[in-house]
Design a protein around this motif. Structure first.
Motif, PDB file in Angstrom:
ATOM      1  N   GLY A 156      -8.814  40.412  -4.830  1.00  0.00           N
ATOM      2  CA  GLY A 156      -9.368  40.795  -3.532  1.00  0.00           C
ATOM      3  C   GLY A 156     -10.622  40.005  -3.207  1.00  0.00           C
ATOM      4  O   GLY A 156     -10.816  39.558  -2.063  1.00  0.00           O
ATOM      5  N   TYR A 157     -11.492  39.799  -4.205  1.00  0.00           N
ATOM      6  CA  TYR A 157     -12.692  38.999  -3.991  1.00  0.00           C
ATOM      7  C   TYR A 157     -12.326  37.566  -3.648  1.00  0.00           C
ATOM      8  O   TYR A 157     -12.970  36.939  -2.799  1.00  0.00           O
ATOM      9  N   GLU A 158     -11.306  37.039  -4.314  1.00  0.00           N
ATOM     10  CA  GLU A 158     -10.901  35.663  -4.042  1.00  0.00           C
ATOM     11  C   GLU A 158     -10.359  35.524  -2.623  1.00  0.00           C
ATOM     12  O   GLU A 158     -10.641  34.540  -1.924  1.00  0.00           O
ATOM     13  N   ARG A 159      -9.587  36.501  -2.170  1.00  0.00           N
ATOM     14  CA  ARG A 159      -9.081  36.454  -0.800  1.00  0.00           C
ATOM     15  C   ARG A 159     -10.228  36.538   0.208  1.00  0.00           C
ATOM     16  O   ARG A 159     -10.206  35.866   1.243  1.00  0.00           O
ATOM     17  N   TYR A 160     -11.230  37.332  -0.123  1.00  0.00           N
ATOM     18  CA  TYR A 160     -12.376  37.437   0.784  1.00  0.00           C
ATOM     19  C   TYR A 160     -13.157  36.124   0.798  1.00  0.00           C
ATOM     20  O   TYR A 160     -13.626  35.686   1.854  1.00  0.00           O
ATOM     21  N   ARG A 161     -13.303  35.477  -0.366  1.00  0.00           N
ATOM     22  CA  ARG A 161     -13.993  34.188  -0.399  1.00  0.00           C
ATOM     23  C   ARG A 161     -13.225  33.141   0.404  1.00  0.00           C
ATOM     24  O   ARG A 161     -13.815  32.279   1.063  1.00  0.00           O
ATOM     25  N   ALA A 162     -11.894  33.218   0.342  1.00  0.00           N
ATOM     26  CA  ALA A 162     -11.087  32.291   1.143  1.00  0.00           C
ATOM     27  C   ALA A 162     -11.340  32.516   2.631  1.00  0.00           C
ATOM     28  O   ALA A 162     -11.408  31.555   3.419  1.00  0.00           O
ATOM     29  N   PHE A 163     -11.469  33.775   3.028  1.00  0.00           N
ATOM     30  CA  PHE A 163     -11.788  34.073   4.428  1.00  0.00           C
ATOM     31  C   PHE A 163     -13.149  33.496   4.801  1.00  0.00           C
ATOM     32  O   PHE A 163     -13.313  32.905   5.877  1.00  0.00           O
ATOM     33  N   LEU A 164     -14.140  33.654   3.913  1.00  0.00           N
ATOM     34  CA  LEU A 164     -15.472  33.123   4.206  1.00  0.00           C
ATOM     35  C   LEU A 164     -15.433  31.602   4.334  1.00  0.00           C
ATOM     36  O   LEU A 164     -16.154  31.020   5.161  1.00  0.00           O
ATOM     37  N   ARG A 165     -14.608  30.958   3.524  1.00  0.00           N
ATOM     38  CA  ARG A 165     -14.504  29.489   3.618  1.00  0.00           C
ATOM     39  C   ARG A 165     -13.892  29.045   4.944  1.00  0.00           C
ATOM     40  O   ARG A 165     -14.097  27.911   5.381  1.00  0.00           O
ATOM     41  N   SER A 166     -13.143  29.957   5.576  1.00  0.00           N
ATOM     42  CA  SER A 166     -12.532  29.599   6.862  1.00  0.00           C
ATOM     43  C   SER A 166     -13.536  29.640   8.007  1.00  0.00           C
ATOM     44  O   SER A 166     -13.230  29.171   9.110  1.00  0.00           O
ATOM     45  N   ILE A 167     -14.703  30.197   7.779  1.00  0.00           N
ATOM     46  CA  ILE A 167     -15.743  30.246   8.821  1.00  0.00           C
ATOM     47  C   ILE A 167     -16.444  28.895   8.879  1.00  0.00           C
ATOM     48  O   ILE A 167     -16.913  28.375   7.851  1.00  0.00           O
ATOM     49  N   ILE A 168     -16.503  28.318  10.038  1.00  0.00           N
ATOM     50  CA  ILE A 168     -17.088  26.983  10.223  1.00  0.00           C
ATOM     51  C   ILE A 168     -18.601  27.100  10.293  1.00  0.00           C
ATOM     52  O   ILE A 168     -19.144  27.885  11.074  1.00  0.00           O
ATOM     53  N   THR A 169     -19.282  26.321   9.471  1.00  0.00           N
ATOM     54  CA  THR A 169     -20.755  26.332   9.473  1.00  0.00           C
ATOM     55  C   THR A 169     -21.343  25.051  10.052  1.00  0.00           C
ATOM     56  O   THR A 169     -22.514  25.015  10.414  1.00  0.00           O
ATOM     57  N   ASP A 170     -20.541  23.987  10.117  1.00  0.00           N
ATOM     58  CA  ASP A 170     -21.008  22.709  10.668  1.00  0.00           C
ATOM     59  C   ASP A 170     -20.746  22.698  12.173  1.00  0.00           C
ATOM     60  O   ASP A 170     -19.594  22.688  12.627  1.00  0.00           O
ATOM     61  N   THR A 171     -21.809  22.680  12.979  1.00  0.00           N
ATOM     62  CA  THR A 171     -21.665  22.774  14.439  1.00  0.00           C
ATOM     63  C   THR A 171     -20.987  21.547  15.043  1.00  0.00           C
ATOM     64  O   THR A 171     -20.457  21.604  16.155  1.00  0.00           O
ATOM     65  N   THR A 172     -21.004  20.434  14.317  1.00  0.00           N
ATOM     66  CA  THR A 172     -20.352  19.228  14.873  1.00  0.00           C
ATOM     67  C   THR A 172     -18.840  19.393  14.931  1.00  0.00           C
ATOM     68  O   THR A 172     -18.161  18.626  15.634  1.00  0.00           O
ATOM     69  N   ASP A 173     -18.298  20.359  14.203  1.00  0.00           N
ATOM     70  CA  ASP A 173     -16.855  20.590  14.264  1.00  0.00           C
ATOM     71  C   ASP A 173     -16.417  21.113  15.627  1.00  0.00           C
ATOM     72  O   ASP A 173     -15.224  21.136  15.936  1.00  0.00           O
ATOM     73  N   PHE A 174     -17.375  21.579  16.414  1.00  0.00           N
ATOM     74  CA  PHE A 174     -17.031  22.115  17.728  1.00  0.00           C
ATOM     75  C   PHE A 174     -17.133  21.050  18.825  1.00  0.00           C
ATOM     76  O   PHE A 174     -17.075  21.373  20.010  1.00  0.00           O
ATOM     77  N   LEU A 175     -17.334  19.781  18.460  1.00  0.00           N
ATOM     78  CA  LEU A 175     -17.456  18.693  19.439  1.00  0.00           C
ATOM     79  C   LEU A 175     -16.350  17.664  19.222  1.00  0.00           C
ATOM     80  O   LEU A 175     -15.947  17.383  18.090  1.00  0.00           O
ATOM     81  N   ARG A 176     -15.882  17.118  20.346  1.00  0.00           N
ATOM     82  CA  ARG A 176     -15.003  15.945  20.261  1.00  0.00           C
ATOM     83  C   ARG A 176     -15.916  14.729  20.168  1.00  0.00           C
ATOM     84  O   ARG A 176     -16.235  14.065  21.153  1.00  0.00           O
ATOM     85  N   LEU A 177     -16.376  14.497  18.959  1.00  0.00           N
ATOM     86  CA  LEU A 177     -17.511  13.621  18.732  1.00  0.00           C
ATOM     87  C   LEU A 177     -17.220  12.170  19.145  1.00  0.00           C
ATOM     88  O   LEU A 177     -18.060  11.512  19.763  1.00  0.00           O
ATOM     89  N   ASN A 178     -16.056  11.665  18.810  1.00  0.00           N
ATOM     90  CA  ASN A 178     -15.755  10.268  19.135  1.00  0.00           C
ATOM     91  C   ASN A 178     -15.767  10.025  20.639  1.00  0.00           C
ATOM     92  O   ASN A 178     -16.325   9.034  21.132  1.00  0.00           O
ATOM     93  N   GLN A 179     -15.144  10.925  21.393  1.00  0.00           N
ATOM     94  CA  GLN A 179     -15.099  10.762  22.849  1.00  0.00           C
ATOM     95  C   GLN A 179     -16.502  10.899  23.444  1.00  0.00           C
ATOM     96  O   GLN A 179     -16.859  10.192  24.390  1.00  0.00           O
ATOM     97  N   LEU A 180     -17.320  11.813  22.866  1.00  0.00           N
ATOM     98  CA  LEU A 180     -18.681  11.973  23.373  1.00  0.00           C
ATOM     99  C   LEU A 180     -19.499  10.704  23.144  1.00  0.00           C
ATOM    100  O   LEU A 180     -20.249  10.256  24.033  1.00  0.00           O
ATOM    101  N   GLU A 181     -19.349  10.083  21.981  1.00  0.00           N
ATOM    102  CA  GLU A 181     -20.109   8.865  21.696  1.00  0.00           C
ATOM    103  C   GLU A 181     -19.674   7.715  22.629  1.00  0.00           C
ATOM    104  O   GLU A 181     -20.515   6.914  23.077  1.00  0.00           O
TER     105      GLU A 181
END
Length: 629
Positions: A156-181
């Motif tokens: 159960g702890y491992e499944r919860y850790r997998a869920f936490l890993r699915s949360i995005i912490t890097d804000t650049t993932d929310f940008l279409r960075l190549n097109q913006l540049e």
């Protein structure tokens, strides 16, 4: 045919496996299998030394292996075994005598879990309770966890850790960075050239010819849906934890949490608990509750075993509570005094309550007079009011001034006392208080030592006060004398002369209850041993020795006991106990035999004190040998 046979055998095995937990539950419900709660043997078997045993430290992080607390690994078998498991034989007694020492009581009991109550899929939570007077206290629980149960928790702890890993912490993932540049390079070349620089671009520079700002571009190339989905995922963290981790692994307030990989016999846990005792505490009771859990859900409340009772003995019960009296010598006449610093205007004798601290000082004096008059055992003969001045000015003028001031204070006081007491008021005068001035100079730390000696010699050999005051005025420190020391000489002293009501003789010898000594005995009974020692130490008697022993000051106790009468059975008993504590068993037995010769009942008391119980056993063994011969 063979395939059909294998299929039948497989079905049979599955049926047997599925029926095993059900049969165990039926046996538990019927009482055929139950937990046991018992007191340990007096002399538990000593564990054999095994140099190959290695301590397995507590894992503070989640892992794929079972979590073990307070366990050791056998190097031969590789199995984890709880260090607190004891293979001692059991006794059937439901009570035990324990001793309070230094204000604390230690109890121990065995919790036995039969093999039929353990299963790989189960967790057993055992909760001990201690009933102490009117309170019921929950002790730290004991958990016995099956390996499959713990594996499920960890999954159960491992499944919860997998869920936490699915949360995005890097804000650049929310940008279409190549097109913006590419957009910035075409329309905002100055900004694109500074893409690795954190310098803030002013708003006019952040807008191109088409009226498009960098903020507009950033907003255009952002993945808003992905960002919103990620935010929703963040908000579900608590809910997902409850979903995946149905039974969290507790890490605080647990006495033992051990994982049983395989169980061949009963699991026995020796539970030890030390607690602060209470005055006049006679006994505590231990009860047990238990629950079986499967997949994080309660499966079954276990039948409660019979309670255990621990009877508590305290050295305070050996206190000699007989009252102690002390001899008093009463004098018929009594004297008391108080002093007030009352300010007067220069050369004036008028009492001005608005000047300085006169109001508070006079209020204090009036209260003191009221307290004296309120004491029914005394009768006031006279209250003499003595006013004094500092050496400034001539002695003759100071004599007149001090007399006038004492009369003014007497008149002021007379207005606040009943009329029948006014005849007891007397006025007196001390023109210049040289005696007090000498004390002030002697104790002063500002005046140089050599100068203090000269001043004191002048005052001691004084014949003419006015001449002495002129000699003092020649010292460099004279200003300090006038400003700091002289004001303390301008005081009014109130001398109370009294006699005891109804007493004719000048001296009477009498006795009264020694309240301080009785307070020391009460401190013993209240288990406040430090206070008992501080009060009873000067008396150097039996109770003083008992206070020392209660506070575990054994050498001090023996020192007192050596000065007491050896024909007193309790003295001999305490002496035997303190010698036993100090490891002098031969001498201890000698005084124990002596105490029993004077008072055979003390043998029953000895069964309650652990230091004496071993002497009882040793004495019984000696007598058995003699009887056999």
């Amino acid at each position: 045919m063979c395939s059909d046979m294998r299929f039948c055998v497989l079905i049979l095995l599955v049926s047997l496996v599925s029926c095993t937990p059900y049969r165990k539950i039926q046996k538990i419900r019927s009482g055929e299998v139950e937990m046991r709660l018992s007191v340990p043997d007096e002399k538990p078997d000593e564990p054999e030394d095994d140099a190959d045993m290695q301590i397995d430290s507590i894992r503070s992080t989640l892992s794929d292996e079972p979590l073990i607390m307070n366990a050791i690994r056998d190097s031969e078998t590789g199995e984890m075994v709880a260090t607190d498991v004891i293979s001692a034989s059991k006794v059937t007694a439901r009570f035990r005598n324990v001793a309070e020492r230094a204000g604390y009581v230690s109890i121990s009991f065995d919790v036995t879990v039969p093999a039929g109550m353990s299963d790989s899929q189960w967790q057993l939570k055992i909760r001990p309770f201690m009933a102490i007077e009117t309170d019921t206290l929950a002790l730290d629980p004991v958990y016995i966890t099956g390996s499959a149960y713990r594996a499920s928790q960890l999954k159960g702890y491992e499944r919860y850790r997998a869920f936490l890993r699915s949360i995005i912490t890097d804000t650049t993932d929310f940008l279409r960075l190549n097109q913006l540049e590419i957009f910035l390079e075409r329309h905002f070349p100055e900004t694109y050239a500074m893409k690795t620089d954190s310098t803030i671009i002013s708003e006019p520079m952040a807008e191109n010819l088409f009226g498009v700002t960098q903020r507009d571009a950033l907003n255009h190339y952002s993945r808003h849906l992905k960002w919103k989905a990620n935010e929703r995922r963040k908000g579900r963290r608590d809910r997902m934890f409850r979903k995946y981790v149905k039974d969290p692994i507790e890490r605080e307030g647990i006495r033992l949490d051990t994982v049983l990989v395989g169980v061949d016999g009963d699991f026995i846990y020796r539970y030890e608990h030390t607690f602060r005792s209470r005055p006049r505490l006679k006994k505590v009771m231990i009860s047990l509750k238990g629950s079986l859990y499967e997949k994080g859900e309660p499966l079954l409340e276990l039948p409660f075993p019979d309670d255990l009772t621990f009877y508590i003995s305290s050295l305070s019960t050996l206190a000699d509570e007989r009252p102690k009296y002390r001899m008093l010598v009463l004098e018929r006449r009594a004297y008391d005094n108080t002093k007030a610093l009352i300010d007067f205007h220069l050369g004036s004798s008028e009492v001005d309550t608005l000047l300085g601290d006169n109001a508070s000082e006079m209020k204090r004096v009036r209260k003191c007079i009221d307290d004296v008059f309120a004491r029914e055992e005394f009768v006031l003969d006279s209250l003499v009011i003595v006013a004094s001045c500092s050496p400034e000015g001539s002695y003759a003028s100071n004599r007149k001034l001090s007399k006038a001031r004492s009369e003014a204070v007497m008149k002021h006081i007379g207005e606040y006392v009943p009329e029948e007491w006014r005849d007891s008021l007397r006025a007196s005068a001390l023109p210049e208080n040289w005696e007090q001035l000498a004390r002030l100079i002697e104790n002063d730390t500002v005046i140089l030592s050599s100068q203090r000696v000269r001043m004191l010699e002048m005052i001691e050999g004084m014949k003419d006060p006015d001449r002495t005051e002129r000699m003092l005025s020649a010292f460099p420190e004279y200003r300090y004398l006038r400003e700091k020391l002289y004001p303390k000489l301008r005081s009014v002293r109130f001398d109370f002369y009294l006699h005891r009501a109804g007493m004719v003789k000048d001296t009477v010898h009498t006795t009264e209850l020694d309240s301080l000594y009785m307070e020391g005995i009460q401190a013993l009974k209240d288990l406040d041993y430090r206070k008992a020692v501080s009060i009873l130490r000067p008396y150097d008697d039996y109770n003083a020795a008992l206070a020392f022993m209660s506070a575990d000051y054994n050498h001090s106790a023996l020192d007192v006991l050596n000065r007491l009468d050896d024909t007193d059975p309790k003295v001999c008993y305490l002496k035997a106990m303190v010698l036993s504590r100090l490891g002098q068993d031969g001498e201890a037995m000698k005084y124990f035999d002596l105490s029993l010769a004077y008072d055979p009942y003390l043998e029953h008391r000895a069964n309650l004190d652990p230091e004496m119980y071993k002497l009882v056993k040793q004495r019984q063994k000696t007598f058995n040998i003699y009887d056999y011969e």
